[in-house]
Design a protein around this motif. Structure first.
Motif, PDB file in Angstrom:
ATOM      1  N   LYS A   1       3.492 -10.001  -9.165  1.00 61.79           N
ATOM      2  CA  LYS A   1       4.231 -10.245 -10.409  1.00 61.79           C
ATOM      3  C   LYS A   1       5.130  -9.054 -10.750  1.00 61.79           C
ATOM      4  CE  LYS A   1       0.665 -13.169 -12.522  1.00 61.79           C
ATOM      5  NZ  LYS A   1      -0.387 -13.195 -13.579  1.00 61.79           N
ATOM      6  N   SER A   2       4.591  -7.850 -10.607  1.00 60.50           N
ATOM      7  CA  SER A   2       5.361  -6.653 -10.956  1.00 60.50           C
ATOM      8  C   SER A   2       6.578  -6.482 -10.056  1.00 60.50           C
ATOM      9  CB  SER A   2       4.466  -5.406 -10.863  1.00 60.50           C
ATOM     10  OG  SER A   2       3.433  -5.451 -11.831  1.00 60.50           O
ATOM     11  N   PHE A   3       6.397  -6.694  -8.759  1.00 63.23           N
ATOM     12  CA  PHE A   3       7.513  -6.527  -7.831  1.00 63.23           C
ATOM     13  C   PHE A   3       8.560  -7.621  -8.010  1.00 63.23           C
ATOM     14  CE2 PHE A   3       4.382  -4.214  -4.906  1.00 63.23           C
ATOM     15  CZ  PHE A   3       4.797  -2.963  -5.349  1.00 63.23           C
ATOM     16  N   GLN A   4       8.119  -8.823  -8.324  1.00 63.95           N
ATOM     17  CA  GLN A   4       9.058  -9.932  -8.451  1.00 63.95           C
ATOM     18  C   GLN A   4       9.982  -9.800  -9.665  1.00 63.95           C
ATOM     19  OE1 GLN A   4       6.573 -13.487  -8.207  1.00 63.95           O
ATOM     20  NE2 GLN A   4       7.384 -13.906  -6.164  1.00 63.95           N
ATOM     21  N   LEU A   5       9.625  -8.949 -10.610  1.00 61.71           N
ATOM     22  CA  LEU A   5      10.501  -8.727 -11.760  1.00 61.71           C
ATOM     23  C   LEU A   5      11.816  -8.079 -11.334  1.00 61.71           C
ATOM     24  CD1 LEU A   5       7.924  -7.491 -14.429  1.00 61.71           C
ATOM     25  CD2 LEU A   5       9.107  -9.695 -14.365  1.00 61.71           C
ATOM     26  N   GLY A   6      11.785  -7.387 -10.176  1.00 66.16           N
ATOM     27  CA  GLY A   6      13.020  -6.888  -9.589  1.00 66.16           C
ATOM     28  C   GLY A   6      13.366  -5.438  -9.844  1.00 66.16           C
ATOM     29  N   HIS A   7      12.725  -4.779 -10.816  1.00 66.85           N
ATOM     30  CA  HIS A   7      13.095  -3.395 -11.112  1.00 66.85           C
ATOM     31  C   HIS A   7      12.236  -2.365 -10.367  1.00 66.85           C
ATOM     32  CE1 HIS A   7      10.072  -4.545 -14.159  1.00 66.85           C
ATOM     33  NE2 HIS A   7       9.655  -3.297 -14.044  1.00 66.85           N
ATOM     34  N   ILE A   8      11.162  -2.804  -9.704  1.00 65.73           N
ATOM     35  CA  ILE A   8      10.349  -1.888  -8.905  1.00 65.73           C
ATOM     36  C   ILE A   8      10.673  -2.150  -7.436  1.00 65.73           C
ATOM     37  CG2 ILE A   8       8.036  -1.053  -8.376  1.00 65.73           C
ATOM     38  CD1 ILE A   8       7.070  -2.135 -11.009  1.00 65.73           C
TER      39      ILE A   8
ATOM     40  N   GLU B   1       7.964  -5.896   1.157  1.00 66.38           N
ATOM     41  CA  GLU B   1       9.146  -6.727   0.953  1.00 66.38           C
ATOM     42  C   GLU B   1      10.169  -6.061   0.033  1.00 66.38           C
ATOM     43  OE1 GLU B   1       8.254 -10.701  -0.281  1.00 66.38           O
ATOM     44  OE2 GLU B   1       6.327 -10.709   0.782  1.00 66.38           O
ATOM     45  N   PHE B   2       9.738  -5.012  -0.689  1.00 69.73           N
ATOM     46  CA  PHE B   2      10.597  -4.401  -1.696  1.00 69.73           C
ATOM     47  C   PHE B   2      10.921  -2.934  -1.410  1.00 69.73           C
ATOM     48  CE2 PHE B   2       8.406  -7.973  -3.564  1.00 69.73           C
ATOM     49  CZ  PHE B   2       9.407  -8.620  -4.276  1.00 69.73           C
ATOM     50  N   PHE B   3      10.288  -2.381  -0.350  1.00 60.09           N
ATOM     51  CA  PHE B   3      10.525  -0.986   0.015  1.00 60.09           C
ATOM     52  C   PHE B   3      10.735  -0.874   1.521  1.00 60.09           C
ATOM     53  CE2 PHE B   3       8.214  -1.013  -3.919  1.00 60.09           C
ATOM     54  CZ  PHE B   3       8.865  -0.059  -4.678  1.00 60.09           C
ATOM     55  N   LYS B   4      11.666   0.005   1.914  1.00 60.51           N
ATOM     56  CA  LYS B   4      11.966   0.164   3.335  1.00 60.51           C
ATOM     57  C   LYS B   4      10.870   0.925   4.063  1.00 60.51           C
ATOM     58  CE  LYS B   4      16.988   0.239   2.583  1.00 60.51           C
ATOM     59  NZ  LYS B   4      18.220   1.066   2.691  1.00 60.51           N
ATOM     60  N   HIS B   5      10.321   1.934   3.401  1.00 64.29           N
ATOM     61  CA  HIS B   5       9.343   2.804   4.046  1.00 64.29           C
ATOM     62  C   HIS B   5       8.100   2.958   3.174  1.00 64.29           C
ATOM     63  CE1 HIS B   5      12.686   3.806   6.634  1.00 64.29           C
ATOM     64  NE2 HIS B   5      13.368   4.275   5.615  1.00 64.29           N
ATOM     65  N   ILE B   6       6.943   2.885   3.806  1.00 61.38           N
ATOM     66  CA  ILE B   6       5.675   3.098   3.110  1.00 61.38           C
ATOM     67  C   ILE B   6       4.979   4.309   3.727  1.00 61.38           C
ATOM     68  CG2 ILE B   6       3.379   2.175   2.643  1.00 61.38           C
ATOM     69  CD1 ILE B   6       4.604  -0.622   2.641  1.00 61.38           C
ATOM     70  N   ILE B   7       4.577   5.230   2.868  1.00 57.27           N
ATOM     71  CA  ILE B   7       3.814   6.412   3.290  1.00 57.27           C
ATOM     72  C   ILE B   7       2.433   6.308   2.657  1.00 57.27           C
ATOM     73  CG2 ILE B   7       3.666   8.929   3.211  1.00 57.27           C
ATOM     74  CD1 ILE B   7       6.752   8.938   2.863  1.00 57.27           C
ATOM     75  N   VAL B   8       1.405   6.445   3.473  1.00 59.04           N
ATOM     76  CA  VAL B   8       0.031   6.335   2.983  1.00 59.04           C
ATOM     77  C   VAL B   8      -0.621   7.711   2.971  1.00 59.04           C
ATOM     78  CG1 VAL B   8      -2.250   5.373   3.415  1.00 59.04           C
ATOM     79  CG2 VAL B   8      -0.227   3.951   3.759  1.00 59.04           C
ATOM     80  N   LEU B   9      -1.212   8.068   1.844  1.00 57.39           N
ATOM     81  CA  LEU B   9      -1.946   9.324   1.703  1.00 57.39           C
ATOM     82  C   LEU B   9      -3.445   9.022   1.664  1.00 57.39           C
ATOM     83  CD1 LEU B   9       0.149  11.116  -1.088  1.00 57.39           C
ATOM     84  CD2 LEU B   9       0.588  11.011   1.380  1.00 57.39           C
ATOM     85  N   LYS B  10      -4.206   9.801   2.415  1.00 56.00           N
ATOM     86  CA  LYS B  10      -5.656   9.627   2.436  1.00 56.00           C
ATOM     87  C   LYS B  10      -6.351  10.967   2.273  1.00 56.00           C
ATOM     88  CE  LYS B  10      -5.731   5.225   2.885  1.00 56.00           C
ATOM     89  NZ  LYS B  10      -6.091   4.475   1.669  1.00 56.00           N
ATOM     90  N   LEU B  11      -7.575  10.918   1.738  1.00 60.54           N
ATOM     91  CA  LEU B  11      -8.324  12.135   1.454  1.00 60.54           C
ATOM     92  C   LEU B  11      -9.373  12.480   2.493  1.00 60.54           C
ATOM     93  CD1 LEU B  11      -8.710  11.570  -2.379  1.00 60.54           C
ATOM     94  CD2 LEU B  11      -7.486  13.467  -1.309  1.00 60.54           C
ATOM     95  N   ASN B  12      -9.674  11.563   3.402  1.00 62.80           N
ATOM     96  CA  ASN B  12     -10.650  11.912   4.440  1.00 62.80           C
ATOM     97  C   ASN B  12     -10.309  11.283   5.784  1.00 62.80           C
ATOM     98  OD1 ASN B  12     -12.213   9.307   4.718  1.00 62.80           O
ATOM     99  ND2 ASN B  12     -12.583   9.695   2.544  1.00 62.80           N
ATOM    100  N   ASP B  13     -10.807  11.927   6.827  1.00 63.81           N
ATOM    101  CA  ASP B  13     -10.443  11.569   8.199  1.00 63.81           C
ATOM    102  C   ASP B  13     -10.946  10.196   8.610  1.00 63.81           C
ATOM    103  OD1 ASP B  13      -9.063  13.954   8.757  1.00 63.81           O
ATOM    104  OD2 ASP B  13     -10.938  15.007   9.151  1.00 63.81           O
ATOM    105  N   ARG B  14     -12.125   9.812   8.147  1.00 62.85           N
ATOM    106  CA  ARG B  14     -12.682   8.525   8.562  1.00 62.85           C
ATOM    107  C   ARG B  14     -11.825   7.367   8.090  1.00 62.85           C
ATOM    108  NH1 ARG B  14     -19.148   8.173   7.935  1.00 62.85           N
ATOM    109  NH2 ARG B  14     -18.753   6.305   9.186  1.00 62.85           N
ATOM    110  N   CYS B  15     -11.301   7.494   6.877  1.00 60.33           N
ATOM    111  CA  CYS B  15     -10.427   6.435   6.368  1.00 60.33           C
ATOM    112  C   CYS B  15      -9.096   6.402   7.115  1.00 60.33           C
ATOM    113  CB  CYS B  15     -10.194   6.629   4.873  1.00 60.33           C
ATOM    114  SG  CYS B  15     -11.645   6.235   3.864  1.00 60.33           S
ATOM    115  N   ILE B  16      -8.616   7.567   7.528  1.00 63.61           N
ATOM    116  CA  ILE B  16      -7.380   7.631   8.308  1.00 63.61           C
ATOM    117  C   ILE B  16      -7.584   6.947   9.655  1.00 63.61           C
ATOM    118  CG2 ILE B  16      -5.824   9.182   9.552  1.00 63.61           C
ATOM    119  CD1 ILE B  16      -6.091  11.134   7.217  1.00 63.61           C
ATOM    120  N   LEU B  17      -8.688   7.235  10.329  1.00 64.95           N
ATOM    121  CA  LEU B  17      -8.969   6.625  11.627  1.00 64.95           C
ATOM    122  C   LEU B  17      -9.120   5.115  11.503  1.00 64.95           C
ATOM    123  CD1 LEU B  17     -11.493   9.232  13.097  1.00 64.95           C
ATOM    124  CD2 LEU B  17      -9.140   8.828  13.846  1.00 64.95           C
ATOM    125  N   GLU B  18      -9.788   4.673  10.426  1.00 62.82           N
ATOM    126  CA  GLU B  18      -9.978   3.241  10.194  1.00 62.82           C
ATOM    127  C   GLU B  18      -8.633   2.550   9.983  1.00 62.82           C
ATOM    128  OE1 GLU B  18     -12.092   0.070  10.352  1.00 62.82           O
ATOM    129  OE2 GLU B  18     -13.360   1.797   9.863  1.00 62.82           O
TER     130      GLU B  18
END
Length: 262
Positions: A46-53, A75-92
């Protein structure tokens, strides 16, 4: 037992696969489907479909190895960067991104999105779109003023932060301090989407009981306004499921934008 004595997500880590199985799977006994899956997916859409984000860069800074928050975003952003706080979640997460054997199954999320959007014929494209948009997975450190140090990221158009403030804040000051650090990753006028639990003290993953910071709507609103955000959307969903895995009373979804400097 005081929740301050429970394990801390960013200090002690967690069983990343157990986290997903307990709170994000498609198993019949996974009782959090409406809260952890459908509620954020519907509100993000809903938030993205409003068009301003929308824009070039979206940063996802969420607990666990969640993917389901990114299906609409790609669908609304060209690039996504993911930040994680621990290695196990990064590997997963990387196991899924690289389509390795044994990666967590997210097919039910593609199905959910297709049902919500009425586009069942695009099921196979959903995961491919997320993988294509997901540019980098970076480990960060909340003890640093720049949490991605030594990397300086370009200012983001939008940040999604799901349950990080809940899982890492020991008290009110911690919450505001981390919120301020997240805010510094946003460009002026950029959007912040927060997803969290209200009145929670713990959640369980396997044999581990982990801390959640207990806060209410009044505090969340005051913290955001105090850090220069204008609130655009505020949704609260009362808990209806029954489980001893966690004790939250409601889910909250907030979309806000950072006031531009005059």
């Amino acid at each position: 037992m005081d929740s301050s004595n429970y394990k801390l997500y960013h200090v002690h880590g967690c069983d990343s696969r157990g986290f997903l199985e307990s709170y994000c799977s498609d198993k019949p006994d996974m009782v959090f489907r409406d809260d952890t899956l459908i509620f954020p997916i519907e509100n993000l859409r809903k938030s993205f479909q409003l068009g301003h984000i929308r824009g070039d860069i979206l940063i996802d800074f969420s607990v666990g190895s969640f993917i389901h928050l990114l299906y609409s975003a790609c669908e609304f952003f060209k690039h996504i960067i993911v930040l994680k706080l621990n290695d196990r979640c990064i590997l997963e997460l990387k196991r899924w991104v690289d389509t390795r054997t044994g990666a967590f199954y997210w097919g039910h999320i593609a199905q959910l999105h297709a049902e919500i959007e009425g586009k069942s014929d695009e099921l196979e494209d959903k995961e491919g779109n997320v993988r294509s948009a997901l540019q980098h997975v970076i480990k960060c450190n909340l003890e640093k003023e720049n949490i991605t140090e030594p990397i300086d990221l370009p200012p983001a158009d939008c940040i999604i932060s799901a349950w990080v403030l809940d899982a890492t804040s020991k008290d009110h000051n911690d919450f505001i301090r981390t919120l301020r650090k997240i805010s510094k990753l946003l460009k002026p006028g950029g959007h912040l989407i927060l997803i969290g639990c209200l009145e929670a003290t713990y959640y369980i993953i396997g044999k581990d009981k982990l801390h959640l910071f207990k806060y209410d709507e009044k505090f969340a609103r005051k913290a955001l306004v105090g850090e220069g955000f204008v609130i655009d959307c505020w949704e609260v969903k009362k808990r209806t499921n029954i489980s001893d895995l966690t004790d939250y009373k409601a889910l909250i979804f907030i979309a806000a934008h950072k006031e531009k400097l005059v």
